[in-house]
Design a protein around this motif. Structure first.
Motif, mmCIF file in Angstrom:
data_model
loop_
_atom_site.group_PDB
_atom_site.id
_atom_site.type_symbol
_atom_site.label_atom_id
_atom_site.label_comp_id
_atom_site.label_asym_id
_atom_site.label_seq_id
_atom_site.Cartn_x
_atom_site.Cartn_y
_atom_site.Cartn_z
ATOM 1 N N ALA A 296 0.822 -1.213 0.000
ATOM 2 C CA ALA A 296 0.000 0.000 0.000
ATOM 3 C C ALA A 296 0.853 1.257 0.000
ATOM 4 C CB ALA A 296 -0.932 -0.002 1.213
ATOM 5 N N GLU A 297 0.477 2.205 -0.829
ATOM 6 C CA GLU A 297 1.127 3.519 -0.862
ATOM 7 C C GLU A 297 0.127 4.529 -0.300
ATOM 8 O OE1 GLU A 297 2.308 4.137 -4.912
ATOM 9 O OE2 GLU A 297 3.654 2.389 -4.944
ATOM 10 N N TRP A 298 0.404 4.992 0.903
ATOM 11 C CA TRP A 298 -0.572 5.765 1.670
ATOM 12 C C TRP A 298 -0.469 7.259 1.382
ATOM 13 C CZ3 TRP A 298 -3.958 2.678 4.008
ATOM 14 C CH2 TRP A 298 -3.550 1.378 4.351
ATOM 15 N N THR A 299 -1.609 7.915 1.359
ATOM 16 C CA THR A 299 -1.631 9.375 1.389
ATOM 17 C C THR A 299 -1.317 9.822 2.821
ATOM 18 O OG1 THR A 299 -3.973 9.449 1.982
ATOM 19 C CG2 THR A 299 -3.442 9.390 -0.377
ATOM 20 N N ASP A 300 -1.218 11.120 3.053
ATOM 21 C CA ASP A 300 -0.969 11.591 4.420
ATOM 22 C C ASP A 300 -2.110 11.170 5.350
ATOM 23 O OD1 ASP A 300 1.386 12.734 3.606
ATOM 24 O OD2 ASP A 300 0.579 14.782 3.457
ATOM 25 N N GLY A 301 -3.341 11.361 4.894
ATOM 26 C CA GLY A 301 -4.478 10.937 5.705
ATOM 27 C C GLY A 301 -4.529 9.428 5.850
ATOM 28 N N GLY A 302 -4.184 8.719 4.775
ATOM 29 C CA GLY A 302 -4.158 7.267 4.831
ATOM 30 C C GLY A 302 -3.115 6.750 5.801
ATOM 31 N N ARG A 303 -1.979 7.452 5.895
ATOM 32 C CA ARG A 303 -0.946 7.037 6.842
ATOM 33 C C ARG A 303 -1.443 7.169 8.274
ATOM 34 N NH1 ARG A 303 3.035 3.586 6.614
ATOM 35 N NH2 ARG A 303 2.370 2.981 8.689
ATOM 36 N N ARG A 304 -2.172 8.251 8.546
ATOM 37 C CA ARG A 304 -2.751 8.419 9.883
ATOM 38 C C ARG A 304 -3.743 7.302 10.169
ATOM 39 N NH1 ARG A 304 -5.539 13.876 10.640
ATOM 40 N NH2 ARG A 304 -5.704 13.052 12.770
ATOM 41 N N TYR A 305 -4.560 6.984 9.168
ATOM 42 C CA TYR A 305 -5.535 5.911 9.333
ATOM 43 C C TYR A 305 -4.814 4.584 9.596
ATOM 44 C CZ TYR A 305 -8.770 2.215 8.166
ATOM 45 O OH TYR A 305 -9.506 1.058 8.213
ATOM 46 N N PHE A 306 -3.784 4.268 8.803
ATOM 47 C CA PHE A 306 -3.093 2.987 8.947
ATOM 48 C C PHE A 306 -2.375 2.903 10.290
ATOM 49 C CE2 PHE A 306 0.344 -0.105 7.686
ATOM 50 C CZ PHE A 306 -0.499 -1.199 7.559
ATOM 51 N N ASP A 307 -1.811 4.010 10.759
ATOM 52 C CA ASP A 307 -1.188 4.014 12.081
ATOM 53 C C ASP A 307 -2.212 3.666 13.161
ATOM 54 O OD1 ASP A 307 1.276 4.634 11.030
ATOM 55 O OD2 ASP A 307 1.159 6.776 11.503
ATOM 56 N N ASP A 308 -3.433 4.190 13.002
ATOM 57 C CA ASP A 308 -4.488 3.865 13.963
ATOM 58 C C ASP A 308 -4.856 2.389 13.867
ATOM 59 O OD1 ASP A 308 -6.310 4.623 16.006
ATOM 60 O OD2 ASP A 308 -7.936 4.782 14.550
ATOM 61 N N LEU A 309 -4.915 1.862 12.646
ATOM 62 C CA LEU A 309 -5.202 0.443 12.447
ATOM 63 C C LEU A 309 -4.132 -0.429 13.102
ATOM 64 C CD1 LEU A 309 -7.053 -1.655 10.990
ATOM 65 C CD2 LEU A 309 -5.521 -1.434 9.024
ATOM 66 N N LEU A 310 -2.865 -0.043 12.949
ATOM 67 C CA LEU A 310 -1.783 -0.798 13.576
ATOM 68 C C LEU A 310 -1.902 -0.763 15.100
ATOM 69 C CD1 LEU A 310 1.241 0.304 11.348
ATOM 70 C CD2 LEU A 310 0.086 -1.919 11.333
ATOM 71 N N ARG A 311 -2.327 0.376 15.642
ATOM 72 C CA ARG A 311 -2.506 0.479 17.094
ATOM 73 C C ARG A 311 -3.602 -0.470 17.557
ATOM 74 N NH1 ARG A 311 -6.017 2.998 20.245
ATOM 75 N NH2 ARG A 311 -6.981 4.132 18.501
ATOM 76 N N TRP A 312 -4.709 -0.522 16.815
ATOM 77 C CA TRP A 312 -5.785 -1.447 17.167
ATOM 78 C C TRP A 312 -5.283 -2.889 17.153
ATOM 79 C CZ3 TRP A 312 -11.575 -1.136 16.638
ATOM 80 C CH2 TRP A 312 -12.039 0.138 16.937
ATOM 81 N N GLU A 313 -4.556 -3.245 16.111
ATOM 82 C CA GLU A 313 -4.060 -4.623 15.998
ATOM 83 C C GLU A 313 -3.096 -4.957 17.136
ATOM 84 O OE1 GLU A 313 -1.220 -7.684 15.153
ATOM 85 O OE2 GLU A 313 -0.728 -5.553 14.931
ATOM 86 N N LYS A 314 -2.232 -4.011 17.488
ATOM 87 C CA LYS A 314 -1.265 -4.244 18.561
ATOM 88 C C LYS A 314 -1.976 -4.436 19.893
ATOM 89 C CE LYS A 314 2.780 -2.132 20.764
ATOM 90 N NZ LYS A 314 3.712 -0.964 20.746
ATOM 91 N N GLU A 315 -2.980 -3.599 20.184
ATOM 92 C CA GLU A 315 -3.700 -3.704 21.460
ATOM 93 C C GLU A 315 -4.517 -4.991 21.524
ATOM 94 O OE1 GLU A 315 -5.946 -0.105 21.814
ATOM 95 O OE2 GLU A 315 -4.171 1.136 22.245
ATOM 96 N N LEU A 316 -5.136 -5.363 20.419
ATOM 97 C CA LEU A 316 -5.906 -6.598 20.398
ATOM 98 C C LEU A 316 -5.009 -7.809 20.575
ATOM 99 C CD1 LEU A 316 -8.359 -5.736 17.489
ATOM 100 C CD2 LEU A 316 -9.077 -6.421 19.789
ATOM 101 N N THR A 317 -3.851 -7.808 19.910
ATOM 102 C CA THR A 317 -2.931 -8.927 20.013
ATOM 103 C C THR A 317 -2.357 -9.059 21.427
ATOM 104 O OG1 THR A 317 -2.345 -8.796 17.670
ATOM 105 C CG2 THR A 317 -0.784 -9.908 19.108
ATOM 106 N N ALA A 318 -2.057 -7.917 22.047
ATOM 107 C CA ALA A 318 -1.531 -7.946 23.424
ATOM 108 C C ALA A 318 -2.556 -8.508 24.394
ATOM 109 C CB ALA A 318 -1.111 -6.551 23.853
ATOM 110 N N ALA A 319 -3.811 -8.171 24.177
ATOM 111 C CA ALA A 319 -4.867 -8.637 25.084
ATOM 112 C C ALA A 319 -5.289 -10.068 24.793
ATOM 113 C CB ALA A 319 -6.080 -7.710 24.988
ATOM 114 N N HIS A 320 -5.110 -10.490 23.531
ATOM 115 C CA HIS A 320 -5.588 -11.825 23.129
ATOM 116 C C HIS A 320 -4.535 -12.505 22.267
ATOM 117 C CE1 HIS A 320 -9.426 -10.356 24.576
ATOM 118 N NE2 HIS A 320 -9.272 -9.303 23.798
ATOM 119 N N PRO A 321 -3.384 -12.883 22.836
ATOM 120 C CA PRO A 321 -2.337 -13.542 22.037
ATOM 121 C C PRO A 321 -2.834 -14.862 21.477
ATOM 122 C CG PRO A 321 -1.851 -13.684 24.393
ATOM 123 C CD PRO A 321 -3.015 -12.747 24.251
ATOM 124 N N LEU A 322 -2.547 -15.087 20.216
ATOM 125 C CA LEU A 322 -3.035 -16.307 19.546
ATOM 126 C C LEU A 322 -2.001 -17.409 19.634
ATOM 127 C CD1 LEU A 322 -4.607 -14.599 16.407
ATOM 128 C CD2 LEU A 322 -5.758 -15.347 18.483
#
Length: 322
Positions: A296-322
């Motif tokens: 993916a080649e992100w726009t400036d707004g897209g980069r902010r969105y993807f950073d938020d997505l990565l934060r969600w994934e990190k928090e979910l993984t920390a709380a629920h390790p598979l």
């Protein structure tokens, strides 16, 4: 940056942010419909028939195989007025409607178009025959869906409000292994197969899934996330290669599914299926992000969105390790 602009680059939702995006989108749809009929109020929420009527001149969308596939006819002013007035007569939040299409002219035009698109896709991808389609009795499915909506209001009120603001009609579709879908030209309608209302957990997941698609379609009206959206990438929600934009949609809905199911699974007495579906969504989210990151080649707004997505994934993984 205004509330609506902030909302456009976040994975989650806030009541004020959702309302701001919805108001702006509604104004744009009504503008494309032309001047409001005399006495028709500006809508607080939109019926999919209005969105389809506004989009049709641009897309030429018609029901597959019927004359509407040709030049688009002008929207019927009387019908538009009726759809605009409905929210005013039923309150700010009109009740959720349920449709069971039978594929005849009695179905609303937008619904015939939408189910026609889905049936063509089902036949193409699953080899489903005519015998697998038809009307069904949605009574039990509606009860299951309402139970899921009640649970969503309890465990994630902001997500429940978003569903109320964005989804007006549930179309119950019988079609082989079909599960659920959202189509942008009929924004406001969610198409559900029988498996999506087979249990409260399945219905809960389907609500998060399809409202998530609605939410990202809404955000895409105001924000472009990637500059190479047509490049194909494989992700775990769909085994066949899909455009990068489709993978972004997959990641968005999977993050919301995993988060909402995690909230429910944390409650005493939650069904084991909620945790099972949470883990499956999180596993697929991680795989989809891994597929997106190098491509993916992100726009400036897209980069902010993807950073938020990565934060969600990190928090979910920390709380629920598979």
């Amino acid at each position: 940056m205004g509330t609506g602009q902030d909302e456009a680059v976040r994975v989650g939702m806030t009541p004020d942010g959702t309302a701001a995006l919805v108001r702006s989108y509604h104004r744009e749809v009504v503008r494309r419909l032309g001047p409001l009929p005399d006495g028709a109020p500006a809508p607080a929420c939109l019926h999919p028939g209005l969105v389809w009527a506004a989009d049709r001149p641009a897309t030429g969308a018609g029901t597959p195989g019927d004359p509407a596939d040709g030049p688009a006819a002008a929207p019927d002013p009387a019908r538009i007025a009726g759809l605009l007035r409905e929210p005013a007569t039923t309150g700010l939040m009109p009740p959720l409607r349920h449709l069971t299409p039978d594929g005849t002219a009695a179905d609303p035009d937008w619904c015939r178009w939408g189910t026609g698109q889905l049936r063509a896709d089902i036949r193409r991808t699953g080899g489903t025959g005519d015998a697998d389609f038809g009307t069904l009795d949605p009574t039990e499915g509606i009860a299951t869906l309402e139970a899921a909506r009640t649970t969503l209001r309890r465990v994630w009120p902001e997500a429940a409000l978003e569903t109320d603001l964005l989804v007006r009609v549930i179309v119950h579709v019988r079609g082989g292994a079909f599960r659920s879908a959202t189509l942008r030209p009929t924004f406001g309608a969610v198409y559900l197969g029988t498996s999506s209302v087979a249990s409260p957990a399945a219905a809960f997941e389907a609500l998060l899934h399809e409202t998530g698609h609605h939410a990202l379609y809404l955000r895409n009206v105001f924000e472009r996330y990637v500059t190479n959206g047509d490049v194909l990438v494989s992700h775990l929600l769909r085994p066949d290669p899909r455009p990068v934009t489709g993978a972004v949609h997959a990641a968005h809905v999977l993050a919301r599914m995993a988060h909402g199911l995690a909230r429910w699974a944390a409650e005493p007495g939650a069904p084991p299926e909620a945790a099972e579906r949470r883990d499956d969504a999180l596993r697929r989210l991680r795989g989809t992000i891994a597929a997106l990151e190098p491509v993916a080649e992100w726009t400036d707004g897209g980069r902010r969105y993807f950073d938020d997505l990565l934060r969600w994934e990190k928090e979910l993984t920390a709380a629920h390790p598979l």
